[in-house]
Each structure stands twice: as structure tokens, then as C-alpha cells.
Design a protein around this motif. Structure first.
Motif, short mmCIF file in Angstrom:
data_model
loop_
_atom_site.label_atom_id
_atom_site.label_comp_id
_atom_site.label_asym_id
_atom_site.label_seq_id
_atom_site.Cartn_x
_atom_site.Cartn_y
_atom_site.Cartn_z
N GLU A 67 0.84 -1.21 0.00
CA GLU A 67 0.00 0.00 0.00
C GLU A 67 0.87 1.25 0.00
O GLU A 67 0.54 2.24 -0.65
CB GLU A 67 -0.96 0.01 1.20
N SER A 71 0.91 4.16 -2.84
CA SER A 71 0.75 5.58 -2.53
C SER A 71 1.86 6.42 -3.16
O SER A 71 1.62 7.53 -3.64
CB SER A 71 0.73 5.80 -1.01
N PRO A 99 -3.03 10.00 -3.07
CA PRO A 99 -3.29 9.89 -1.63
C PRO A 99 -3.65 11.26 -1.04
O PRO A 99 -3.21 12.30 -1.54
CB PRO A 99 -1.95 9.39 -1.06
N ALA A 102 0.46 11.77 3.10
CA ALA A 102 1.68 11.01 2.80
C ALA A 102 2.50 10.92 4.08
O ALA A 102 3.36 11.75 4.32
CB ALA A 102 2.47 11.69 1.68
#
Length: 152
Positions: A67, A71, A99, A102
Motif C-alpha cells: 500500500e 501511494s 493519496p 503522505a
């Protein structure tokens, strides 16, 4: 080009990043650290595309992206397509989004930020159109080119 010419060989297991903005494949390989692993990686730059006119592609043999890695790709190539391949068949196909935050993905450029002084993990809010990242600690804002320089 003749019809029987092979340009790209499909992978059996792994990840394909498709519909990448032209010129982004090399940057994606670098931020994902794929230039430092022994995994087979194939890239195509400025390839014809019916929907985009030209695009980049990245084929990563034997690796499913985390994931966090997805991102990172989203910061550079929101709207790209992620294809998970198992036994030569596309098992998952999804559009990669930008996203909203971050956390731990980029470094703050402010030398006086607490993330640099005390070693805290970075936390950024992301805004789109134009792409900007704002540190949730020191409120330093970075534009797209600055973000690309400091992606971990």
C-alpha cells in the motif's frame, strides 16, 4: 513495425503499472527502489495508447506492491492502472488514486522541522490541482517538483 514483432513480453506473476504519464517510468522505478533489486523489471516509455496517445508502462516480475508503494506511485502517476498478475492472468485491476496524506513517504525540506531535529516520521497533507504537500508539523508547503525530489 511488422505485426509479428514483439515489443513487450507479458509477465507470469507480479505487477504491471499501466497508463503512466509519459516519462514517469524511470522516476517510479527509482522511488520504488527497483533499480537496486534483482527482480526483473521491464519498462516501456512513450508507448502508443488509445486513451492517452502516449504512455509509460512498468512490468515488475514476482512482486506485489505494498500500500505504501502504491501511494508513492499515486503521488507521481494518479490515474494510472495497477494490474496484479497471477499465473499469467490479471487477478486484480485498479486505478491508482492520489493519496490525501503522505505519512512517512516524503521528507520535509525545512531543516528546522521537528521531523529532522527529533527524527519523527513525516506527515503531509496532499492537495491536488496543482499537486502540493504541506507538512503537518511545520506547515512547510512543497510543490510538485519539490515533492518528487524528496520522495523516500
Amino acid at each position: 513495425m511488422k505485426q509479428d514483432d514483439v515489443r513487450l513480453v507479458p509477465i507470469s506473476n507480479g505487477t504491471v503499472l499501466d497508463h503512466l504519464p509519459p516519462g514517469s517510468a524511470l522516476r517510479i522505478i527509482k522511488i520504488l527502489g527497483l533499480d537496486k533489486v534483482e527482480t526483473a523489471v521491464t519498462l516501456a516509455m512513450h508507448t502508443e495508447s488509445a486513451s492517452m496517445k502516449i504512455k509509460d508502462l512498468v512490468f515488475i516480475e514476482g512482486k506485489e506492491l505494498s500500500e505504501e508503494e502504491i501511494s508513492k506511485v499515486g503521488l507521481i502517476a494518479a490515474g494510472a492502472t495497477l494490474n496484479l498478475i497471477k499465473d499469467g492472468v490479471v487477478k486484480k485491476k485498479a486505478q491508482i488514486g492520489m493519496p490525501n496524506h503522505a505519512d512517512g513517504l516524503i521528507k520535509c525540506m525545512n531543516s528546522k522541522c521537528i521531523t529532522k531535529i527529533e527524527g519523527l516520521p513525516s506527515k503531509f497533507s496532499i492537495s491536488k490541482d496543482p499537486l502540493k504537500a504541506k507538512c503537518r508539523y511545520c506547515e512547510k508547503e512543497m510543490n510538485e517538483s519539490e515533492i518528487f525530489k524528496v520522495i523516500k
